[in-house]
Design a protein around this motif. Structure first.
Motif, PDB file in Angstrom:
ATOM      1  N   LYS A   1       0.813  -1.226   0.000  1.00 47.21           N
ATOM      2  CA  LYS A   1       0.000   0.000   0.000  1.00 47.21           C
ATOM      3  C   LYS A   1       0.847   1.277   0.000  1.00 47.21           C
ATOM      4  O   LYS A   1       0.575   2.205  -0.760  1.00 47.21           O
ATOM      5  CB  LYS A   1      -0.969  -0.009   1.185  1.00 47.21           C
ATOM      6  CG  LYS A   1      -2.044   1.069   1.075  1.00 47.21           C
ATOM      7  CD  LYS A   1      -2.860   1.213   2.349  1.00 47.21           C
ATOM      8  CE  LYS A   1      -3.879   0.106   2.503  1.00 47.21           C
ATOM      9  NZ  LYS A   1      -4.724   0.299   3.711  1.00 47.21           N
ATOM     10  N   PRO A   2       1.905   1.363   0.854  1.00 47.40           N
ATOM     11  CA  PRO A   2       2.731   2.580   0.815  1.00 47.40           C
ATOM     12  C   PRO A   2       3.333   2.844  -0.572  1.00 47.40           C
ATOM     13  O   PRO A   2       3.434   3.995  -0.998  1.00 47.40           O
ATOM     14  CB  PRO A   2       3.813   2.317   1.863  1.00 47.40           C
ATOM     15  CG  PRO A   2       3.183   1.361   2.822  1.00 47.40           C
ATOM     16  CD  PRO A   2       2.310   0.479   1.978  1.00 47.40           C
ATOM     17  N   ALA A   3       3.703   1.781  -1.285  1.00 47.57           N
ATOM     18  CA  ALA A   3       4.276   1.968  -2.630  1.00 47.57           C
ATOM     19  C   ALA A   3       3.222   2.493  -3.599  1.00 47.57           C
ATOM     20  O   ALA A   3       3.511   3.337  -4.451  1.00 47.57           O
ATOM     21  CB  ALA A   3       4.855   0.642  -3.148  1.00 47.57           C
ATOM     22  N   PHE A   4       1.978   2.018  -3.452  1.00 49.35           N
ATOM     23  CA  PHE A   4       0.875   2.501  -4.287  1.00 49.35           C
ATOM     24  C   PHE A   4       0.660   4.004  -4.054  1.00 49.35           C
ATOM     25  O   PHE A   4       0.511   4.781  -4.997  1.00 49.35           O
ATOM     26  CB  PHE A   4      -0.400   1.711  -3.955  1.00 49.35           C
ATOM     27  CG  PHE A   4      -1.657   2.270  -4.579  1.00 49.35           C
ATOM     28  CD1 PHE A   4      -1.875   2.190  -5.948  1.00 49.35           C
ATOM     29  CD2 PHE A   4      -2.641   2.873  -3.789  1.00 49.35           C
ATOM     30  CE1 PHE A   4      -3.037   2.710  -6.534  1.00 49.35           C
ATOM     31  CE2 PHE A   4      -3.803   3.387  -4.360  1.00 49.35           C
ATOM     32  CZ  PHE A   4      -3.999   3.302  -5.735  1.00 49.35           C
ATOM     33  N   LEU A   5       0.689   4.415  -2.792  1.00 47.66           N
ATOM     34  CA  LEU A   5       0.486   5.834  -2.479  1.00 47.66           C
ATOM     35  C   LEU A   5       1.687   6.678  -2.906  1.00 47.66           C
ATOM     36  O   LEU A   5       1.534   7.814  -3.346  1.00 47.66           O
ATOM     37  CB  LEU A   5       0.174   6.004  -0.986  1.00 47.66           C
ATOM     38  CG  LEU A   5      -1.238   5.488  -0.611  1.00 47.66           C
ATOM     39  CD1 LEU A   5      -1.369   5.243   0.885  1.00 47.66           C
ATOM     40  CD2 LEU A   5      -2.310   6.470  -1.089  1.00 47.66           C
TER      41      LEU A   5
END
Length: 323
Positions: free
Chosen positions: A250-254
């Motif tokens: 998720k952090p990479a997506f954001l």
């Protein structure tokens, strides 16, 4: 107080030795003087947690009889005003307003809808729906229904209900079964059974989906992303790919969404504000780490070179030190 809006990988934490009435007083002086003292506003509001800012707003109303948000709006302007107002808005209300903004006017901003509805937890989504109704006297579902269509609409409505399983337990048999269902709904048939994709990707827990995607690869010799890209299209495809990316990291997506907001001609401040403010107490540290890993420069330096003035200063304060 533990809240569904705080995690342990944020950059903003409760301010030690917090004194809401002293803060409210300092903010009042900063706004009331001749010309606004932006430095004081930045110094206080970027260094307090959501919960603390709500207490400051309460004290502010008691002392001045006015709404802090309204005073900030009438005293500041542009991106800086929007950022300061975002900071004093309760998180669920902030997200509700972002969703409304994404749907009003002549076109719908699908990427904002996708980002908010795929990255929030079930409990957060329930609170956002409540806040939406409180602020707009309309249900979020009704607005989504009238602004979107088809499978994309169906998936957004499924996500909005906040019914995704959030347990950390995984069931291997279920993963095998779901992987087989996805395979038969897509790769293996002529035409695609979109409902099956929606059901599994919008309702299973992230750890469960991680296992399902591994099983899917075993069955089909393909990554789930490749199958989604080959079988589906449009905003529905974008939404499912966003879920897959969140499941994986998720952090990479954001971080990727922030990168899109910062690169190119003109900055997408709406996305920049939304991600920085909404993740500041949850996982902004992880997002910064992913940003650096992916793009070879720190998020801090990217924001610094792309924004200016009080607006830039405030964003950098929320990010903390340059990594």
């Amino acid at each position: 107080m533990a809240s569904v809006w705080t995690g342990n990988r944020g950059t903003v934490r409760d301010y030690p030795g917090f004194n809401p009435s002293a803060d409210a007083d300092a903010i009042r002086k900063a706004i009331r003087g001749i010309g606004t003292d932006e430095k004081t506003l930045i110094h206080i509001l970027t260094a307090r947690s959501h919960a603390q800012r709500q207490l400051i707003a309460k004290e502010y109303r008691v002392a001045s009889g006015k709404d802090l948000k309204d005073d900030l709006k009438s005293d500041l302007s542009g991106n800086f005003e929007r950022l300061m107002v975002a900071l004093v808005t309760p998180p669920a209300v902030f997200d509700a307003k972002q969703l409304k903004k994404a749907m009003k006017g002549s076109g719908t901003n699908e990427s904002s809808l996708i980002e908010i509805l795929t990255t929030r937890s079930s409990q957060q989504l329930k609170e956002i729906s409540q806040a939406y109704y409180t602020v707009y006297k309309k249900s979020l579902g009704d607005d989504i229904s009238s602004e979107t269509s088809g499978d994309f609409r169906k998936a957004l409505l499924t996500l909005k209900d906040g019914r995704r399983d959030e347990s950390q337990k995984v069931d291997e048999n279920l993963a095998k079964k779901d992987a087989q269902i996805l395979y038969e709904a897509g790769e293996k048939r002529w035409g695609t059974d979109e409902d099956k994709f929606t059901e599994i990707l919008c309702l299973r827990s992230f750890p469960q989906l991680r296992l399902t995607f591994e099983e899917y690869r075993n069955i089909s010799q393909k990554d789930i992303e490749d199958s989604i890209k080959g079988e589906l299209s449009g905003h529905f495809e974008d939404l499912l790919l966003a879920i897959v990316n969140c499941v994986k990291n998720k952090p990479a997506f954001l971080a990727e969404n922030l990168h899109k907001a910062l690169k190119g001609a003109g900055t997408d401040e709406l996305t920049l504000n939304r991600i920085i403010v909404s993740r500041s107490e949850i996982d902004l540290s992880d997002i910064q780490a992913e940003y650096k890993k992916r793009y070879g420069c720190s998020l801090y330096s990217a924001i610094k070179s792309d924004t200016s003035g009080d607006y830039g200063t405030a964003l950098l304060k929320i990010c903390g030190e340059d990594d």
